[in-house]
Design an enzyme around this catalytic site. Structure first.
Site, PDB file in Angstrom:
ATOM      1  N   HIS A  40       3.245 -27.650   1.960  1.00  0.00           N
ATOM      2  CA  HIS A  40       3.836 -28.459   0.772  1.00  0.00           C
ATOM      3  C   HIS A  40       3.877 -30.022   1.402  1.00  0.00           C
ATOM      4  O   HIS A  40       4.035 -30.316   2.449  1.00  0.00           O
ATOM      5  CB  HIS A  40       5.327 -28.027   0.437  1.00  0.00           C
ATOM      6  CG  HIS A  40       6.122 -28.810  -0.100  1.00  0.00           C
ATOM      7  ND1 HIS A  40       6.132 -29.071  -1.607  1.00  0.00           N
ATOM      8  CD2 HIS A  40       7.250 -29.879   0.118  1.00  0.00           C
ATOM      9  CE1 HIS A  40       7.044 -29.847  -1.975  1.00  0.00           C
ATOM     10  NE2 HIS A  40       7.545 -30.268  -0.973  1.00  0.00           N
ATOM     11  N   CYS A 114       1.938 -29.532  -5.579  1.00  0.00           N
ATOM     12  CA  CYS A 114       2.801 -30.695  -4.926  1.00  0.00           C
ATOM     13  C   CYS A 114       1.651 -31.661  -4.160  1.00  0.00           C
ATOM     14  O   CYS A 114       1.854 -33.019  -4.221  1.00  0.00           O
ATOM     15  CB  CYS A 114       3.674 -30.288  -3.835  1.00  0.00           C
ATOM     16  SG  CYS A 114       3.053 -29.089  -2.695  1.00  0.00           S
TER      17      CYS A 114
END
Length: 190
Positions: A40, A114
């Site tokens: 992430h 992301c």
């Protein structure tokens, strides 16, 4: 030998833009050394970290967190991507414009995650891409998409509490706090 004036590349921008990378799984401890892993990421500028996560609403999936403290993920490292001349208000305006392309219900683990958001944000803020290894697994999965299960499209990676208040927000960047004791009108229930 001809002596000439060596022109030094001038630093552009006065505010640093960082990519904060997080491990999604403890397996990254091993996979990282092979250039793989599931990560992430968020973009940090002016003391605020912006990231993109999934939810089922048509409102933005972009949210703010305290730098290096995205809930639900294990911080790995911070990477200086470049610098920007945009002030805090201009960065906020840029993120609000970018939020039009990043609704929470458009999140896709392989094609719009992301890391894709962070790459677009870093290109817009500092003119540079994120390191390839951060999103390598998604690119590999895209190449192998013909053999991946169809329902993989439905897999959502999201931080804890990122969608709180999403029903009420119509547009713009979500404000998410990592400290549950701090109150924020956007994240408290009536």
């Amino acid at each position: 030998m001809i002596c000439g004036v060596i022109k030094r590349k001038k630093k552009t921008g006065s505010h640093p833009v960082y990519l904060n990378v997080y491990d999604i799984t403890p397996m990254n401890g091993y996979a990282y050394w092979f250039g793989l892993g599931i990560y992430h990421s968020g973009v940090q500028v002016h003391g605020v970290e912006y990231a993109f996560g999934a939810h089922e609403y048509t409102t933005t999936g972009i949210f703010e967190v305290e730098p290096k403290r995205c809930p639900g993920f294990m911080f790995r490292k911070s990477i200086l991507i470049g610098r920007t001349d945009l002030g805090p208000r201009e960065v906020r305006t840029f993120m609000e414009k970018l939020s039009e392309e990043y609704a929470g219900n458009t999140y896709n683990l392989i094609t719009k995650n992301c890391n894709h958001f962070c790459n677009d944000a870093c290109l817009g803020l500092a003119g540079k891409s994120i390191p390839h290894w951060v999103n390598r697994l998604a690119r590999l999965a895209l190449l192998c998409s013909c053999v991946l299960p169809v329902d993989l499209d439905a897999v959502k990676v999201r931080p804890q509490r990122a969608e709180k208040g999403a029903q009420r927000a119509e547009k713009g960047v979500k404000k998410v706090r990592s400290n549950p004791n701090r109150s924020d009108p956007a994240t408290t229930s009536d």
